[in-house]
Motif scaffolding. Structure first.
Motif, mmCIF file in Angstrom:
data_model
loop_
_atom_site.group_PDB
_atom_site.id
_atom_site.type_symbol
_atom_site.label_atom_id
_atom_site.label_comp_id
_atom_site.label_asym_id
_atom_site.label_seq_id
_atom_site.Cartn_x
_atom_site.Cartn_y
_atom_site.Cartn_z
ATOM 1 N N MET A 1 0.894 -1.060 0.045
ATOM 2 C CA MET A 1 0.013 -0.076 0.069
ATOM 3 C C MET A 1 0.853 1.185 -0.189
ATOM 4 S SD MET A 1 -3.312 0.282 0.047
ATOM 5 C CE MET A 1 -4.524 1.780 0.292
ATOM 6 N N ALA A 2 0.748 2.338 -0.875
ATOM 7 C CA ALA A 2 1.133 3.671 -0.849
ATOM 8 C C ALA A 2 0.822 4.356 0.603
ATOM 9 C CB ALA A 2 1.027 4.220 -1.983
ATOM 10 N N HIS A 3 1.537 5.279 0.758
ATOM 11 C CA HIS A 3 1.553 6.307 1.789
ATOM 12 C C HIS A 3 1.726 7.734 1.616
ATOM 13 C CE1 HIS A 3 1.722 2.328 4.247
ATOM 14 N NE2 HIS A 3 0.853 2.979 4.975
ATOM 15 N N ALA A 4 0.881 8.641 2.202
ATOM 16 C CA ALA A 4 1.148 9.892 1.741
ATOM 17 C C ALA A 4 0.556 10.942 2.860
ATOM 18 C CB ALA A 4 0.131 10.410 0.666
ATOM 19 N N ILE A 5 0.893 11.985 3.012
ATOM 20 C CA ILE A 5 0.655 12.965 3.916
ATOM 21 C C ILE A 5 -0.433 13.581 3.585
ATOM 22 C CG2 ILE A 5 1.355 15.011 5.210
ATOM 23 C CD1 ILE A 5 3.028 12.943 6.077
ATOM 24 N N ARG A 6 -1.569 13.713 4.203
ATOM 25 C CA ARG A 6 -2.887 14.426 3.836
ATOM 26 C C ARG A 6 -3.133 15.463 4.967
ATOM 27 N NH1 ARG A 6 -4.619 13.390 -0.769
ATOM 28 N NH2 ARG A 6 -6.778 12.813 -0.455
#
Ligand code: NDP
Length: 324
Positions: A1-6
């Motif tokens: 799974m990819a991760h990002a700052i939201r």
């Protein structure tokens, strides 16, 4: 799974959360990137706080990165899987994987590592247009550069020295002044302890500067105007201390028929030809060794909030990157 700052709601550094995201496949004109490093810039703060509002919420902050192409969307002909690329000005960078518009990407020369690429695209291309286009800096130029030990500042000191200019810089501590001087500033002023207008007058023997580059905004306006010769150019290109309030344009007449511009990198790299030429100029000065990119701070992607705290707290010098 990819991760990002939201960011779901504008606010302080704590408004940023690290989340699992579904990146999907690239659409027409897009590529998918596996990012190796991400640049942190002051504009990311303005976007997080809402000073520069975003078209929709939530959003992934960050405007700059470097990585490799892992998938190519329809209509993209000049990039292929495995290409090393870098970019500035494509929001959504605080992520380990992302979709990005192909027309914002440039191929990163093999000699430039991903971390350097991510640290330099936005600040370096900004310095390129400020010194080469907004005002054509040369050996006869005397310029004032505020925040000379920052990301933009350290690149600007080196590049302006390479162009032969006399550089007067400002910074908020003696340590920062020493750093900027080592990078090429001819004179440094600690604007926490010294009056920068008086010092510019002293240093130039009353002649003052041809151009002032001011990214501080509120705190240095209108004093920065007093550092200019008649017909000099005031370049207000940022608001680290807050935006400049509305003012009467008559002040420009009173202080010597001054010119003023409020430039942004977007305008200067709006066409593909301008973007490629600006990036090439940057790659050339970095490859030749004339400009060294100081990646002075590295954080894990999930610690983006700490990177913002340090940047806003004036604790950083040079460039900051996040590592996925
Ligand atoms: P910097 O690394 O320069 O960080 C900002 C610096 O501003 C701080 O280190 C600090 O240096 C100084 N500063 C002065 N007052 C304040 C304050 N109240 N709060 C925080 N910092 C303050 O950041 P960047 O290199 O990323 O960006 C520099 C500036 O350039 C920013 O204003 C940014 O918005 C602008 N910019 C504009 C672009 C354009 O095209 N218009 C593109 C890219 C950046 P010190 O402690 O020495 O005072």
């Amino acid at each position: 799974m990819a991760h990002a700052i939201r960011v779901h709601k504008y606010g302080g550094p704590e408004a940023m959360s690290y989340e699992a995201v579904d990146v999907g496949a690239p659409g027409a004109g897009q590529v998918k990137l596996k990012q190796h490093a991400i640049g942190v810039n002051f504009i990311d703060v303005y976007q997080r706080t809402g000073l520069y509002p975003q078209p929709s919420m939530p959003f992934t902050p960050g405007n700059e990165g470097a990585g490799e192409v892992t998938a190519v969307g329809e209509g993209v002909t000049d990039l292929k899987v495995g290409d090393r690329v870098a970019y500035a000005g494509a929001i959504g960078a605080y992520a380990d994987e992302r979709l990005a518009p192909a027309d914002k990407l440039v191929k990163l020369p093999d000699a430039i590592p991903y971390e350097t690429g991510a640290a330099m695209m936005l600040q370096g291309m900004t310095v390129q247009y400020l010194l080469r286009r907004t005002y054509k800096v040369g050996p006869e130029t005397t310029l004032l550069m505020h925040a000379a030990a920052g990301g933009i500042g350290l690149i600007a000191c080196q590049w302006a020295k390479h162009l032969g200019a006399t550089i007067i810089g400002t910074a908020s501590s003696d340590e920062k002044c020493a750093l900027a001087k080592a990078a090429g500033a001819t004179h440094m002023i600690n604007y926490k302890t010294e009056n920068f207008v008086e010092r510019v007058n002293q240093i130039t023997g009353g002649k003052k500067c041809d151009v002032v580059y001011d990214s501080i905004g509120k705190d240095t306006f209108p004093a920065s105007l007093d550092c200019l010769k008649p017909l000099g150019l005031f370049v207000t290109f940022g608001n680290a201390s807050g935006p400049i309030d509305a003012f009467n344009a008559g002040i420009l007449a009173a202080k010597g028929s001054l010119y003023m511009t409020r430039p942004t990198l977007n305008t200067y790299t709006a066409t593909r030809a301008d973007l490629v030429a600006t990036a090439k100029d940057l790659f050339d000065v970095v490859a030749s060794g004339a400009v060294k990119i100081n990646v002075n701070h590295k954080f894990a992607l999930k610690d983006a909030a700490q990177a913002h705290k340090d940047l806003e707290g004036r604790k950083t010098t040079g460039s900051i990157i996040l590592l996925p």
